[in-house]
Design an enzyme around this catalytic site. Sequence first.
Site: not given
Length: 159
Positions: A32, A56, A59, A89-90, A110-111
């Site tokens: 990653k 990442h 941020r 950005g997903i 993730g978000r």
Amino acid sequence: MAELINAMFDPGLDYEDLDWVRQSWPGKLVVKGIQSTEDARDVVKHGADAVLLSNHGGRQLDRAPTPLELLPRVRDEIQEEAEIWLDGGILSGADIVAAIARGADACLIGRAYLYGLMAGGERGVRRAVDILRTEIVRTMQLLGVRSTAELRPEHVTLR
């Protein structure tokens, strides 16, 4: 928290360390934080099965290359030697479709799952995944494609 983060990101890691991990780990090896075609090529050369393009979340590295913009160049560089995963950005199913159309094999969400987890625990995560799935299907229908195999870079316009 800052001390923990500083301890986790070791700038002293190098390809010898990656070679050691590859020799020690028989499973799929995903690296990653890839932000250039050169890094992608090098980690594949040192045994990575997949490269994870990531800034990442933008941020910490808001001036780093956007993974979705970097993606086609990395695909051209490594061809089919390794998978390409995209992180950062997903925010919707349409973002996943765009990533696949531009050459990604997988996306991290993730978000979306964290928002679902915070809002409703396991049920919230399931709901977030259902929303993404619905958005993927709708986007593909609007593009006139029946499968992800039909997606092409020309299906995506970056602003």
